[in-house]
Design a protein around this motif. Structure first.
Motif, PDB file in Angstrom:
ATOM      1  N   TYR A   1      59.699 -19.856 125.341  1.00 60.07           N
ATOM      2  CA  TYR A   1      59.178 -19.960 127.108  1.00 60.07           C
ATOM      3  C   TYR A   1      58.107 -21.152 126.986  1.00 60.07           C
ATOM      4  O   TYR A   1      57.088 -21.016 126.766  1.00 60.07           O
TER       5      TYR A   1
ATOM      6  N   ASP B   1      64.683 -16.201 131.479  1.00 55.01           N
ATOM      7  CA  ASP B   1      65.736 -16.776 132.220  1.00 55.01           C
ATOM      8  C   ASP B   1      66.068 -18.082 131.979  1.00 55.01           C
ATOM      9  O   ASP B   1      66.144 -19.136 132.716  1.00 55.01           O
TER      10      ASP B   1
ATOM     11  N   ASP C   1      68.805 -20.887 130.608  1.00 55.45           N
ATOM     12  CA  ASP C   1      70.110 -21.350 130.733  1.00 55.45           C
ATOM     13  C   ASP C   1      70.865 -21.599 129.332  1.00 55.45           C
ATOM     14  O   ASP C   1      70.141 -21.435 128.374  1.00 55.45           O
TER      15      ASP C   1
ATOM     16  N   LEU D   1      65.608 -11.070 125.817  1.00 53.96           N
ATOM     17  CA  LEU D   1      65.534 -11.691 127.245  1.00 53.96           C
ATOM     18  C   LEU D   1      64.527 -10.988 128.268  1.00 53.96           C
ATOM     19  O   LEU D   1      64.304  -9.810 128.288  1.00 53.96           O
TER      20      LEU D   1
ATOM     21  N   GLY E   1      62.955 -12.082 130.916  1.00 61.54           N
ATOM     22  CA  GLY E   1      62.854 -12.646 132.440  1.00 61.54           C
ATOM     23  C   GLY E   1      63.433 -11.727 133.361  1.00 61.54           C
ATOM     24  O   GLY E   1      63.312 -10.176 133.224  1.00 61.54           O
ATOM     25  N   LYS E   2      63.959 -12.125 134.292  1.00 59.95           N
ATOM     26  CA  LYS E   2      64.621 -11.525 135.584  1.00 59.95           C
ATOM     27  C   LYS E   2      66.214 -11.390 135.326  1.00 59.95           C
ATOM     28  O   LYS E   2      67.015 -11.181 136.248  1.00 59.95           O
ATOM     29  N   GLU E   3      66.750 -11.473 133.997  1.00 56.02           N
ATOM     30  CA  GLU E   3      68.027 -11.369 133.789  1.00 56.02           C
ATOM     31  C   GLU E   3      68.759 -10.261 134.165  1.00 56.02           C
ATOM     32  O   GLU E   3      68.343  -8.955 134.066  1.00 56.02           O
ATOM     33  N   THR E   4      69.948 -10.327 135.079  1.00 54.70           N
ATOM     34  CA  THR E   4      70.536  -9.117 135.446  1.00 54.70           C
ATOM     35  C   THR E   4      71.695  -8.527 134.416  1.00 54.70           C
ATOM     36  O   THR E   4      71.646  -9.174 133.414  1.00 54.70           O
TER      37      THR E   4
ATOM     38  N   ARG F   1      74.159 -11.060 133.466  1.00 57.42           N
ATOM     39  CA  ARG F   1      73.584 -11.968 132.574  1.00 57.42           C
ATOM     40  C   ARG F   1      73.338 -11.548 131.115  1.00 57.42           C
ATOM     41  O   ARG F   1      73.640 -12.349 130.180  1.00 57.42           O
TER      42      ARG F   1
ATOM     43  N   LYS G   1      66.828  -6.221 125.920  1.00 58.45           N
ATOM     44  CA  LYS G   1      66.355  -6.452 127.309  1.00 58.45           C
ATOM     45  C   LYS G   1      64.847  -6.232 127.696  1.00 58.45           C
ATOM     46  O   LYS G   1      64.808  -4.706 127.438  1.00 58.45           O
TER      47      LYS G   1
END
Length: 212
Positions: free
Chosen positions: A32, A63, A65, A83, A85-88, A91, A105
């Motif tokens: 990050y 988050d 890409d 992961l 971040g705000k990964e759904t 994702r 997650k």
């Protein structure tokens, strides 16, 4: 079964070796860029070569890409994708399918509702990591902040899970006893300054966790 131990945000050969010698099971390579613990692909490749198969290598992404993931995954010879971040859930599912690696997650916790969100990832992620929800505008982790561990009593353990957030050599044994977590994760808890790991603190943290 012994508690698994992850030392996150390592950036030097010396601290990597200290983690291995102290019997940590995982290291976290921070990908990050805003973080003081960020390691470039070149540095990640250097550390991965030193680590070899002696310890599991976890890449920490926020988050990210796909282009960013691909660049850093190959450099770090990663065993696990984290992961943070705000990964759904969608994702997380996509990342797991596309890169064929276990996916952890991170869920940021402040209230019981935050823990309840774990159910959305039950059939998708391989592992959950409960961490402290940091203030708006702050880094998503590595802030040395803890949360109320009793909130985890509401989690029904659909997935294996670990604990992060404010863990230090002084409190990690208590955290293990109170939560029965399968993994403890520290970053700032073994630092003398943001991003500066201390080999003695790493050794003390691992010793306390293994003896809990």
């Amino acid at each position: 079964m012994a508690t698994l131990i992850k030392i996150c945000g390592l950036s030097t050969p010396e601290t990597l070796s200290a983690a291995i010698e102290a019997a940590a099971t995982h290291i976290g390579l921070n990908f990050y860029p805003p973080s003081p613990r960020y390691v470039s692909p070149a540095k990640a490749a250097e550390l991965a070569q030193i680590a070899g198969d002696a310890i599991a290598k976890v890449g920490v992404f926020v988050d990210a890409d796909d282009d960013f993931l691909i660049e850093h995954l190959s450099a770090g010879s990663l065993d696990i994708i984290q992961l943070h971040g705000k990964e759904t859930p969608d994702r997380v599912r996509q990342v797991k399918a596309r890169y064929s690696l276990p996916v952890w997650k991170v869920l940021s916790v402040e209230t019981a509702d935050d823990v309840a969100r774990a159910s959305a990832y039950a059939d998708i992620a391989d592992f959950l990591l409960f961490d402290t929800k940091t203030p708006a505008g702050a880094l998503p982790g590595g802030m040395g902040l803890g949360f109320d561990w009793s909130l985890l009593e509401a989690y029904d353990s659909v997935l294996p899970w670990g604990l992060a957030g404010g863990l230090t050599p002084e409190n990690v044994a208590e955290a293990i006893r109170l939560t029965a977590t399968s993994l403890v994760d520290t970053s700032s808890g073994v630092e003398t300054a943001p991003g500066i790991k201390d080999v003695d603190l790493i050794a003390r943290f691992c010793k306390a966790a293994l003896e809990a």
